[in-house]
Every structure is written in structure tokens, then in C-alpha cells.
Design a protein around this motif. Sequence first.
Motif, PDB file in Angstrom:
ATOM      1  N   TYR A   2       0.833  -1.178   0.000  1.00  0.00           N
ATOM      2  CA  TYR A   2       0.000   0.000   0.000  1.00  0.00           C
ATOM      3  C   TYR A   2       0.885   1.251   0.000  1.00  0.00           C
ATOM      4  O   TYR A   2       1.979   1.263   0.551  1.00  0.00           O
ATOM      5  CB  TYR A   2      -0.863   0.071   1.268  1.00  0.00           C
ATOM      6  N   PRO A   3       0.417   2.363  -0.579  1.00  0.00           N
ATOM      7  CA  PRO A   3       1.121   3.612  -0.365  1.00  0.00           C
ATOM      8  C   PRO A   3       1.098   3.923   1.123  1.00  0.00           C
ATOM      9  O   PRO A   3       0.085   3.741   1.790  1.00  0.00           O
ATOM     10  CB  PRO A   3       0.312   4.628  -1.169  1.00  0.00           C
ATOM     11  N   SER A   4       2.184   4.435   1.646  1.00  0.00           N
ATOM     12  CA  SER A   4       2.327   4.500   3.091  1.00  0.00           C
ATOM     13  C   SER A   4       1.615   5.670   3.725  1.00  0.00           C
ATOM     14  O   SER A   4       1.082   5.563   4.815  1.00  0.00           O
ATOM     15  CB  SER A   4       3.809   4.580   3.441  1.00  0.00           C
ATOM     16  N   VAL A   5       1.600   6.812   3.054  1.00  0.00           N
ATOM     17  CA  VAL A   5       1.102   7.995   3.701  1.00  0.00           C
ATOM     18  C   VAL A   5       0.208   8.733   2.727  1.00  0.00           C
ATOM     19  O   VAL A   5       0.515   8.807   1.556  1.00  0.00           O
ATOM     20  CB  VAL A   5       2.260   8.924   4.127  1.00  0.00           C
ATOM     21  N   GLY A  31       7.574   8.086   2.029  1.00  0.00           N
ATOM     22  CA  GLY A  31       8.285   8.417   3.246  1.00  0.00           C
ATOM     23  C   GLY A  31       7.396   9.169   4.201  1.00  0.00           C
ATOM     24  O   GLY A  31       6.185   9.110   4.111  1.00  0.00           O
ATOM     25  N   PRO A  32       7.994   9.941   5.161  1.00  0.00           N
ATOM     26  CA  PRO A  32       7.181  10.739   6.054  1.00  0.00           C
ATOM     27  C   PRO A  32       6.325  11.707   5.265  1.00  0.00           C
ATOM     28  O   PRO A  32       6.765  12.296   4.286  1.00  0.00           O
ATOM     29  CB  PRO A  32       8.220  11.477   6.927  1.00  0.00           C
ATOM     30  N   THR A  46       5.881   7.069  11.365  1.00  0.00           N
ATOM     31  CA  THR A  46       5.698   6.041  12.381  1.00  0.00           C
ATOM     32  C   THR A  46       6.805   6.137  13.423  1.00  0.00           C
ATOM     33  O   THR A  46       7.940   6.521  13.116  1.00  0.00           O
ATOM     34  CB  THR A  46       5.728   4.646  11.745  1.00  0.00           C
ATOM     35  N   ALA A  47       6.488   5.793  14.646  1.00  0.00           N
ATOM     36  CA  ALA A  47       7.493   5.783  15.711  1.00  0.00           C
ATOM     37  C   ALA A  47       8.367   4.540  15.577  1.00  0.00           C
ATOM     38  O   ALA A  47       7.933   3.501  15.077  1.00  0.00           O
ATOM     39  CB  ALA A  47       6.799   5.811  17.071  1.00  0.00           C
ATOM     40  N   SER A  48       9.607   4.631  16.032  1.00  0.00           N
ATOM     41  CA  SER A  48      10.519   3.487  16.056  1.00  0.00           C
ATOM     42  C   SER A  48      10.358   2.783  17.396  1.00  0.00           C
ATOM     43  O   SER A  48      10.545   3.377  18.459  1.00  0.00           O
ATOM     44  CB  SER A  48      11.963   3.946  15.870  1.00  0.00           C
ATOM     45  N   GLU A  53      11.528  -0.050  12.709  1.00  0.00           N
ATOM     46  CA  GLU A  53      12.010   1.308  12.503  1.00  0.00           C
ATOM     47  C   GLU A  53      11.780   1.710  11.046  1.00  0.00           C
ATOM     48  O   GLU A  53      11.821   0.886  10.139  1.00  0.00           O
ATOM     49  CB  GLU A  53      13.501   1.421  12.842  1.00  0.00           C
ATOM     50  N   ALA A  54      11.532   2.994  10.841  1.00  0.00           N
ATOM     51  CA  ALA A  54      11.334   3.545   9.498  1.00  0.00           C
ATOM     52  C   ALA A  54      10.268   2.775   8.720  1.00  0.00           C
ATOM     53  O   ALA A  54      10.431   2.462   7.539  1.00  0.00           O
ATOM     54  CB  ALA A  54      12.650   3.566   8.735  1.00  0.00           C
TER      55      ALA A  54
END
Length: 355
Positions: A2-5, A31-32, A46-48, A53-54
Motif C-alpha cells: 500500500y502507499p504508506s502515507v 516516506g514521512p 511512524t514511531a521506532s 524502525e522507518a
Amino acid sequence: MYPSVTRWKTVLRTTALSLLAAVAAVGVGAGPASAADGNVAWTVRTASNGYGEARSSYSYNVNPGGAVEDAMVVANRGPSPLTLSVYAADGFTTDAGQLDLLTKDKKSTAVGAWVKAKAESVVIQPGKTAQVPFTIGVPDNATPGDYVGGILTALTQADQAEGINVDRRLGIRIKLRVGGELKPNLAIEDLHVTYAGSANPFGKGDATITYKVHNVGNAALSGQQAVSVSGPFGLLRVRARDIAAPPELLPGESWNVTVPVHGVAPAISLASTATLTPLLTDASGSTTSLKPVTVTAHGWALPWTLVLALVVLAAALVGAYLYRRRNRTQRKVREDARVRDAVAQALRGQEPQTS
């Protein structure tokens, strides 16, 4: 994957109740996510933690009655403090085939209802970040399968020039698979075929096949499609080329498909066959092909110009036949009348003379 954001821009018209008007723009990134319009600039990620992570988005496997805890990191990249509202919403597939989230005024019944942020709003100073914890509590009676939604941050600002309120939303997608029996299944519904011939009575035309792809299972699925058209007994088969794949559909969603097939002979009766191979993607991104689904429908493919020519020819032949028959009948009537007259004259000539 899925597209992340996803980035949304919502317009609120200035009324007494400040009613929601429309979602004006949508964007996705890997990305963010960042929002920068005028003096607004912030990012979310997203929090690590123990989940990784990432991460590009949130993805969980949870049994009914279970819960997970996670967090979103919000960063203020602008020059002024930001006060952002935080909420969750259910996801859906738009008519353009993209994932979107319900607006805040729409009621969520799944992910949007199960996600609870620690706070309904967050204040972030310029150049600073804030972590927003949230919990996902899956009900005991939740149906097994896939659910998609998102957690969002939103900022409403007045646009005096336009006389509206602009609601900028920025969020991260959440994909949740509730434990239990997974029943992935796609169906082809309402299959139809129509035909448009050419002016050339012996030329080929175009067929148009329409149908609906319906996710009748409980897993998010995409698919590969194949469409063909043939005449009686499978003769003169033509296959469609470059059929776009449907988007990944959530359980219960449908997608309308229209496929043109060129170079189809007017074979009187057409058989249109659509084959759909469901594709199931797991948490690692690996895709599995499932058993194909095949449906066939029939339609007419008449060479209308040839039919018209045959009708005209038949009409001409019938007319000629009737004309000849009428002439024969009239000649017979005239001949019968002539014979009757001749007989009558002969009989009058044989009558005895009286003195």
C-alpha cells in the motif's frame, strides 16, 4: 504494498455550522508525509519501537479481543506553534482506485472506531516533534479478515479571501488483519457484451465487455484480468489486450470494469469470457495467485449492413414475385373474359331465324 502515507485537503464552507463541503486534493508518498500550504508545515511518521524502525505504514495481525499499542511522530517544520487535532478513520477505495479515509464527520465502524489516540489534539512548538501514542482495541466479536484505515492529524484555518475554512489532513495508513479463517474470494458480476459493427457488411467491428469485480471474501485482494470474445463453437476468438488491473479492493467493495475488444467478426452470436485471478498479498509483501474465476455471457453480433442489404434484396424478390403473379392473374382474367365473349358471340350466331 500500500502507499504508506496519504495527504488530504478538505474544504469547509463558512456557515453557521461550518459544514463539510468536499475533499479537494489527495496525494501519497513513500516516506514521512508533509503538509506545506501557506504558513503550515508539518510531517508525520511512524514511531521506532518493537514493531520496527522507518516503517512506511502500520500493519498488525490481531485476534478478536486483542489490542496493540503504537505511536505516531509529528514534527512542526513551520515558524509558528501548531495545534493539531488527532483522530482515526476507516479507509475505502475511491472511484479513481486510490485509498482514502472517511472525513471526520462520517462515522467509522472498524479501524476508525477501534483506534484511540491518547489525546484528541497535540500542540507542537516550531522545530519540535511530539509523539502521539494510540491503542487499537479489536472487539471480541470482530469478523476475521482485513481492515484498512488511518490515524490523522488535522489543522483548520480560515481563508478570509475565499470566505472558507481549509481543513488540511495528514495521516498514516493502518492495515489490520483480524485473526480467524481467511476466506479470500473475488466474484465477477453483471457480465455483458455489446457489439458495434462497421459500414462494411463483411468488415469486423468492436465488442465492449462490462462487468463488476466484487470482493465477496474477507481479505483485501487485487487481481489479474483476461477477456476474450468468440463466435459459435469458440471460433474466431479475439483476446483483449492491455487490461488494467483493478485496485486492491477491501472486503465488500466493488470495481466496475469496461474492456474494449477490437477486430471482432460479426459472427451473429458472441460469447464473452472474463477470467479473474485473485492476488493475495501478505504482511511481507509477497503475492500469491489464487484459483481463477471465469464467467461467460452471450450477445448478438449482427452485420447490420449485410442484414439490411439482404432485407432489401428479399423485399425486391418478393415484390417482383408479387408483380409477376399479379400480371399473370390479370392476363388470366382478360383471357377468360375474351373466351366468354367469344363463346357468347358464337352462341348468338347459332340461334334459329324466325319468319
